[in-house]
Write a protein that holds these residues in place. Structure first.
Motif, mmCIF file in Angstrom:
data_model
loop_
_atom_site.group_PDB
_atom_site.id
_atom_site.type_symbol
_atom_site.label_atom_id
_atom_site.label_comp_id
_atom_site.label_asym_id
_atom_site.label_seq_id
_atom_site.Cartn_x
_atom_site.Cartn_y
_atom_site.Cartn_z
ATOM 1 N N ARG A 156 0.806 -1.269 -0.074
ATOM 2 C CA ARG A 156 0.098 0.043 -0.112
ATOM 3 C C ARG A 156 0.968 1.118 0.045
ATOM 4 O O ARG A 156 1.372 1.775 1.124
ATOM 5 C CB ARG A 156 -0.870 0.013 1.188
ATOM 6 C CG ARG A 156 -1.906 -1.111 1.113
ATOM 7 C CD ARG A 156 -2.748 -1.283 2.220
ATOM 8 N NE ARG A 156 -3.652 -0.348 2.385
ATOM 9 C CZ ARG A 156 -4.077 0.317 3.364
ATOM 10 N NH1 ARG A 156 -3.649 -0.025 4.576
ATOM 11 N NH2 ARG A 156 -5.022 1.187 3.521
ATOM 12 N N THR A 157 0.994 1.764 -1.432
ATOM 13 C CA THR A 157 1.857 3.043 -1.352
ATOM 14 C C THR A 157 1.030 4.199 -0.932
ATOM 15 O O THR A 157 -0.323 4.207 -0.805
ATOM 16 C CB THR A 157 2.415 3.117 -2.779
ATOM 17 O OG1 THR A 157 1.028 3.481 -3.523
ATOM 18 C CG2 THR A 157 3.119 2.073 -3.213
ATOM 19 N N GLY A 182 -12.214 7.014 -1.508
ATOM 20 C CA GLY A 182 -13.218 5.823 -2.083
ATOM 21 C C GLY A 182 -13.154 5.695 -3.570
ATOM 22 O O GLY A 182 -14.061 5.168 -4.096
ATOM 23 N N VAL A 183 -11.619 5.642 -3.979
ATOM 24 C CA VAL A 183 -11.671 5.300 -5.782
ATOM 25 C C VAL A 183 -11.142 3.888 -5.570
ATOM 26 O O VAL A 183 -10.194 3.567 -4.946
ATOM 27 C CB VAL A 183 -10.434 6.575 -5.929
ATOM 28 C CG1 VAL A 183 -10.041 6.213 -7.520
ATOM 29 C CG2 VAL A 183 -10.945 7.701 -6.089
ATOM 30 N N PRO A 184 -11.617 3.147 -6.371
ATOM 31 C CA PRO A 184 -11.101 1.560 -6.432
ATOM 32 C C PRO A 184 -9.679 1.759 -6.828
ATOM 33 O O PRO A 184 -9.160 2.355 -7.746
ATOM 34 C CB PRO A 184 -11.878 1.250 -7.705
ATOM 35 C CG PRO A 184 -13.305 1.942 -7.561
ATOM 36 C CD PRO A 184 -12.677 3.259 -7.288
ATOM 37 N N CYS A 185 -8.690 0.816 -6.280
ATOM 38 C CA CYS A 185 -7.523 0.775 -6.316
ATOM 39 C C CYS A 185 -6.767 -0.523 -6.282
ATOM 40 O O CYS A 185 -7.487 -1.259 -5.597
ATOM 41 C CB CYS A 185 -6.596 1.837 -5.713
ATOM 42 S SG CYS A 185 -7.096 1.555 -3.851
ATOM 43 N N SER A 186 -5.700 -0.681 -6.999
ATOM 44 C CA SER A 186 -4.899 -1.957 -6.797
ATOM 45 C C SER A 186 -3.345 -1.790 -6.970
ATOM 46 O O SER A 186 -3.113 -0.879 -7.624
ATOM 47 C CB SER A 186 -5.281 -3.002 -7.855
ATOM 48 O OG SER A 186 -4.483 -4.205 -7.841
ATOM 49 N N CYS A 187 -2.670 -2.393 -6.289
ATOM 50 C CA CYS A 187 -1.112 -2.388 -6.121
ATOM 51 C C CYS A 187 -0.798 -3.168 -7.547
ATOM 52 O O CYS A 187 -1.501 -3.921 -7.982
ATOM 53 C CB CYS A 187 -0.538 -2.863 -4.962
ATOM 54 S SG CYS A 187 -0.599 -4.497 -4.750
ATOM 55 N N ARG A 227 0.462 6.455 12.023
ATOM 56 C CA ARG A 227 -0.891 5.959 11.694
ATOM 57 C C ARG A 227 -0.716 5.371 10.106
ATOM 58 O O ARG A 227 -0.881 4.496 9.506
ATOM 59 C CB ARG A 227 -2.128 6.734 11.576
ATOM 60 C CG ARG A 227 -2.536 6.931 13.022
ATOM 61 C CD ARG A 227 -4.115 7.912 13.140
ATOM 62 N NE ARG A 227 -4.004 8.938 12.579
ATOM 63 C CZ ARG A 227 -3.536 10.266 13.026
ATOM 64 N NH1 ARG A 227 -3.154 10.250 14.524
ATOM 65 N NH2 ARG A 227 -3.784 11.404 12.665
ATOM 66 N N THR A 228 0.077 6.355 9.195
ATOM 67 C CA THR A 228 0.259 5.956 7.971
ATOM 68 C C THR A 228 1.546 5.025 7.930
ATOM 69 O O THR A 228 1.146 3.938 7.062
ATOM 70 C CB THR A 228 0.995 7.300 7.345
ATOM 71 O OG1 THR A 228 0.014 8.392 7.155
ATOM 72 C CG2 THR A 228 1.454 7.147 5.894
ATOM 73 N N ALA A 229 2.278 4.825 8.699
ATOM 74 C CA ALA A 229 3.288 3.801 8.790
ATOM 75 C C ALA A 229 2.547 2.445 9.007
ATOM 76 O O ALA A 229 2.713 1.303 8.419
ATOM 77 C CB ALA A 229 4.538 4.089 9.805
ATOM 78 N N MET A 230 1.463 2.463 10.041
ATOM 79 C CA MET A 230 0.931 1.220 10.249
ATOM 80 C C MET A 230 0.125 0.685 9.184
ATOM 81 O O MET A 230 0.025 -0.552 9.090
ATOM 82 C CB MET A 230 -0.003 1.276 11.501
ATOM 83 C CG MET A 230 0.761 1.630 12.739
ATOM 84 S SD MET A 230 -0.209 1.801 14.275
ATOM 85 C CE MET A 230 -0.023 3.708 14.655
ATOM 86 N N ARG A 231 -0.530 1.756 8.546
ATOM 87 C CA ARG A 231 -1.543 1.386 7.373
ATOM 88 C C ARG A 231 -0.824 0.871 6.215
ATOM 89 O O ARG A 231 -1.338 0.053 5.433
ATOM 90 C CB ARG A 231 -2.399 2.302 7.162
ATOM 91 C CG ARG A 231 -3.381 2.484 8.306
ATOM 92 C CD ARG A 231 -4.508 3.554 7.684
ATOM 93 N NE ARG A 231 -4.528 4.454 6.851
ATOM 94 C CZ ARG A 231 -4.076 5.684 7.120
ATOM 95 N NH1 ARG A 231 -3.949 6.063 8.093
ATOM 96 N NH2 ARG A 231 -3.998 6.528 5.901
ATOM 97 N N ARG A 232 0.470 1.051 5.958
ATOM 98 C CA ARG A 232 1.106 1.303 4.818
ATOM 99 C C ARG A 232 1.298 -0.430 4.580
ATOM 100 O O ARG A 232 1.479 -0.893 3.297
ATOM 101 C CB ARG A 232 2.427 1.724 4.611
ATOM 102 C CG ARG A 232 3.212 1.740 3.369
ATOM 103 C CD ARG A 232 4.291 2.645 3.115
ATOM 104 N NE ARG A 232 3.661 4.072 2.792
ATOM 105 C CZ ARG A 232 4.023 5.058 3.286
ATOM 106 N NH1 ARG A 232 4.703 5.142 4.387
ATOM 107 N NH2 ARG A 232 3.441 6.319 2.970
ATOM 108 N N THR A 233 1.775 -1.312 5.565
ATOM 109 C CA THR A 233 2.162 -2.616 5.375
ATOM 110 C C THR A 233 1.175 -3.303 6.192
ATOM 111 O O THR A 233 1.456 -4.543 6.293
ATOM 112 C CB THR A 233 3.730 -2.856 5.836
ATOM 113 O OG1 THR A 233 3.806 -2.409 7.146
ATOM 114 C CG2 THR A 233 4.658 -2.100 5.084
#
Length: 182
Positions: A21-22, A32-37, A161-167
């Motif tokens: 998750r970048t 709320g935009v559909p997305c994929s890595c 919070r960003t670091a936690m959600r990224r991975t």
């Protein structure tokens, strides 16, 4: 790249697959935009390469199965909540069930600092402690496939919070305030 420049955006595909998750994908999710890595694309490319190299057909559903397993294996399980809410207890149980290593952020901070957390607060103040906490959290969350119990105040900083959600997937443990230790 900020998605503000694309008001009619209907989807985001980021070819990056590590981290899963970048910042771009997290912004898309927040909007709320559909997305994929890029992981599904990588798996599809690997499928095609193996078919060509070994001259065999691999079922089309195989890359989806591989991606699903990789997500499960590589995603951190991050536990947040008030002190005494059970983050360490639940974290150890999840680690045992999942086979993932368990990281107690407070214990890691104490190990690195060489002194207990109350002593860091007393000697250097909360701001120094929170900076150290952010540094250690960023390093810990930079790895994948772990169960991480954060300190009670780790969610106070946006960068944490960003670091936690990224991975990882972040789970907030709730416990009746009357049952929290005093």
């Amino acid at each position: 790249v900020s998605l503000e420049a694309f008001p009619r955006l209907e989807g985001v595909l980021d070819v990056v697959y590590n981290p899963l998750r970048t910042a771009l994908l997290m912004e898309a999710e927040a909007r709320g935009v559909p997305c994929s890595c890029g992981l599904p694309m990588l798996a599809a490319q690997a499928k095609r390469a193996e078919e060509l190299f070994f001259d065999r057909v691999i079922p089309d559903r195989e890359p989806e199965s591989i991606v699903s397993q990789l997500w499960q294996d590589q995603t951190n399980l991050v536990l947040a909540g008030m002190p005494g809410s059970g983050k360490t207890t639940v974290g150890k149980a999840l680690a045992a069930l999942s086979g993932k290593p368990f990281i107690d952020l407070d214990a890691e901070i104490v190990r690195r600092a060489g002194v207990p957390i109350p002593e860091i607060f007393a000697r250097q103040g909360e701001e120094i402690f929170r900076s150290l906490e952010s540094q250690v959290l960023a390093e810990v969350c930079g790895k994948s496939g772990q169960v991480i119990a954060t300190g009670g105040g780790a969610i106070l900083r946006p960068e944490n919070r960003t670091a936690m959600r990224r991975t990882g997937r972040v789970y907030h443990l709730h416990r009746d305030v009357r049952q929290l230790p005093t």
